[in-house]
Design a protein around this motif. Structure first.
Motif, short mmCIF file in Angstrom:
data_model
loop_
_atom_site.label_atom_id
_atom_site.label_comp_id
_atom_site.label_asym_id
_atom_site.label_seq_id
_atom_site.Cartn_x
_atom_site.Cartn_y
_atom_site.Cartn_z
N UNK A 1 31.06 37.94 38.70
CA UNK A 1 32.01 37.19 39.55
C UNK A 1 32.32 35.95 38.63
N UNK A 2 31.37 35.25 38.16
CA UNK A 2 31.35 33.78 37.73
C UNK A 2 32.19 34.17 36.23
N UNK A 3 31.67 35.32 35.37
CA UNK A 3 31.97 35.43 34.08
C UNK A 3 33.72 35.76 34.46
N UNK A 4 33.89 36.54 35.37
CA UNK A 4 35.26 37.02 35.63
C UNK A 4 36.27 35.96 36.05
N UNK A 5 35.69 34.86 36.72
CA UNK A 5 36.41 33.64 36.89
C UNK A 5 36.91 32.84 35.94
N UNK A 6 35.80 32.58 34.95
CA UNK A 6 35.86 31.83 33.78
C UNK A 6 36.99 32.35 32.83
N UNK A 7 37.19 33.53 32.66
CA UNK A 7 38.02 34.29 31.96
C UNK A 7 39.41 34.00 32.65
N UNK A 8 39.70 34.02 33.77
CA UNK A 8 40.91 33.58 34.48
C UNK A 8 41.17 32.33 34.28
N UNK A 9 40.44 31.34 34.39
CA UNK A 9 40.75 29.83 33.99
C UNK A 9 41.18 29.77 32.36
N UNK A 10 40.47 30.51 31.65
CA UNK A 10 40.57 30.15 30.06
C UNK A 10 42.02 30.83 29.64
N UNK B 1 47.91 26.29 33.39
CA UNK B 1 48.19 26.83 34.56
C UNK B 1 49.29 27.88 34.40
N UNK B 2 49.42 29.07 34.99
CA UNK B 2 50.15 30.18 34.57
C UNK B 2 51.57 29.81 35.07
N UNK B 3 52.47 30.04 34.08
CA UNK B 3 53.94 29.54 34.45
C UNK B 3 54.35 30.00 35.39
N UNK B 4 54.27 31.20 36.04
CA UNK B 4 54.78 31.62 37.12
C UNK B 4 54.04 30.80 38.38
N UNK B 5 52.98 30.67 38.32
CA UNK B 5 52.14 29.79 39.44
C UNK B 5 52.86 28.57 39.64
N UNK B 6 52.73 27.77 38.48
CA UNK B 6 53.49 26.51 38.24
C UNK B 6 54.67 26.45 38.66
N UNK B 7 55.51 27.27 38.39
CA UNK B 7 57.11 27.30 38.85
C UNK B 7 57.11 27.37 40.27
N UNK B 8 56.22 28.45 40.94
CA UNK B 8 56.32 28.71 42.39
C UNK B 8 56.08 27.24 43.01
N UNK C 1 46.98 41.44 51.49
CA UNK C 1 47.14 41.43 49.98
C UNK C 1 46.61 40.12 49.31
N UNK C 2 45.96 40.30 48.28
CA UNK C 2 45.65 38.89 47.51
C UNK C 2 46.84 38.71 46.72
N UNK C 3 47.19 37.21 46.72
CA UNK C 3 48.34 36.89 45.81
C UNK C 3 47.87 36.87 44.59
N UNK C 4 48.86 37.26 43.58
CA UNK C 4 48.73 36.99 42.14
C UNK C 4 48.99 35.51 41.60
#
Length: 260
Positions: free
Chosen positions: A148-157, A163-170, A112-115
Motif C-alpha cells: 500500500x505504501x509503495x502504491x501511494x508513493x507511485x501516485x504521488x510521484x 497535482x494532476x491537471x484534471x484534479x487541479x482544474x476541478x 465509487x472511489x473518485x479518480x
C-alpha cells in the motif's frame, strides 16, 4: 483546540524537509471528539446549512435518509472516504493550507472511489504572494503494509510530482463558482497553474496519509527516508486499533441526525 489535539497523542520527527508524524488515540479522546467528527463527516458530503434546512422542512428521519444517500454503504467505500476526510482535517489543522473543495460532495456514485488526487491543499507563501500546493494520497487499512505504501508513493510521484491537471482544474473551477472573492482569487491562481505549470517542485509538497489498525508499518519510515529533499514531505499514520469498528460506528453516528 483542534480535532487532532483533543483526540490523539502525536509524535513528530523532522529532518530538513521531511516530516514523520504518528498519532495514537488518547484515553477518552474518541469520546471527546465523536460528536464533532460525526458533524465533520456530514460536512464533507453536504453543506451543514443545507442539511439543517432538510431537517426544518422534512424532519429528522427524512433528512437522515437524504444524507445517507450521499454516503457510501460498503466497508471499503467508508474506509476510503474516512481516510480522505481525516487527511483533509489534518492538513487544515496542522499545516495551515486550505483543502478548499470538499470533493466527496461531487462523487458520481456513493460507493465509487473518485479518480485523481485524493486531496489538494492550497494557499500562498508567508508573504501572501506565491501560490503553494500540497498533493496528497490517503490510505485507510485494517492492516497497513509495504504494498500500500509503495502504491501511494507511485501516485504521488506521477505527473512529475505535480497535482494532476484534471484534479487541479476541478478544484479551480469549483472555487471560481464561489461568491467569495478570496475563493475566486485562489481559483484563478490554480487555473493559471494548470496551463502555465510554473510552480517549482519546492512549492508542491507531498503528503502520504495513512490510518490503520496496526499502526505505523516500518515501510512508512523507509519510504520517507528514500524520498528526495526538493520539497516538504509529510508521512503520517493515525493508529486506530479497532479500525473497522471505528469506521462503522462513526458513519452510523454521522447518518443519525437525531429525533428532536
Amino acid at each position: 483546540m483542534g480535532l487532532y489535539e483533543r483526540w490523539c497523542e502525536s509524535t513528530k520527527e523532522k529532518d530538513k524537509r521531511k516530516h514523520y508524524w504518528t498519532y495514537v488515540e488518547k484515553d477518552g479522546g474518541r469520546d471527546e471528539i465523536s460528536d464533532d467528527l460525526a458533524e465533520t463527516i456530514r460536512s464533507h458530503y453536504d453543506r451543514l446549512e443545507r442539511i439543517a434546512e432538510d431537517v426544518k422542512r422534512l424532519g429528522f428521519e427524512v433528512a437522515s435518509e437524504i444524507l445517507s444517500t450521499a454516503m457510501p454503504q460498503t466497508p471499503k467505500g467508508r474506509s476510503g472516504d474516512l481516510g480522505e476526510i481525516l487527511a483533509t482535517e489534518l492538513v487544515e489543522e496542522e499545516i495551515g493550507l486550505r483543502v478548499p473543495v470538499r470533493r466527496l460532495r461531487y462523487k458520481d456514485g456513493r460507493n465509487m472511489a473518485m479518480r485523481g488526487d485524493d486531496f489538494i491543499g492550497a494557499g500562498y507563501d508567508a508573504a501572501g504572494e506565491k501560490l503553494w500546493l500540497l498533493k496528497g494520497e490517503a490510505k485507510s487499512n485494517k492492516a497497513l503494509g509495504r504494498t500500500t505504501v509503495t502504491s501511494a508513493r507511485k501516485v504521488l510521484n506521477r505527473d512529475s510530482g505535480r497535482c494532476t491537471p484534471d484534479s487541479l482544474l476541478f478544484v479551480a473551477n469549483r472555487l471560481l463558482e464561489s461568491n467569495t472573492p478570496a475563493d475566486n482569487e485562489l481559483g484563478r491562481s490554480l487555473r493559471d497553474e494548470v496551463g502555465l505549470k510554473s510552480l517549482s517542485a519546492d512549492r508542491i509538497d507531498h503528503m502520504l496519509f495513512t490510518v490503520s489498525g496496526n499502526g505505523p508499518h516500518a515501510s512508512l519510515k523507509e519510504d520517507l527516508d528514500a524520498t528526495g529533499a526538493n520539497r516538504d514531505h509529510y508521512v503520517v499514520n493515525i493508529h486506530v486499533e479497532d479500525h473497522q469498528d471505528f469506521i462503522a460506528a462513526m458513519f452510523l453516528e454521522a447518518e443519525d441526525l437525531g429525533d428532536d
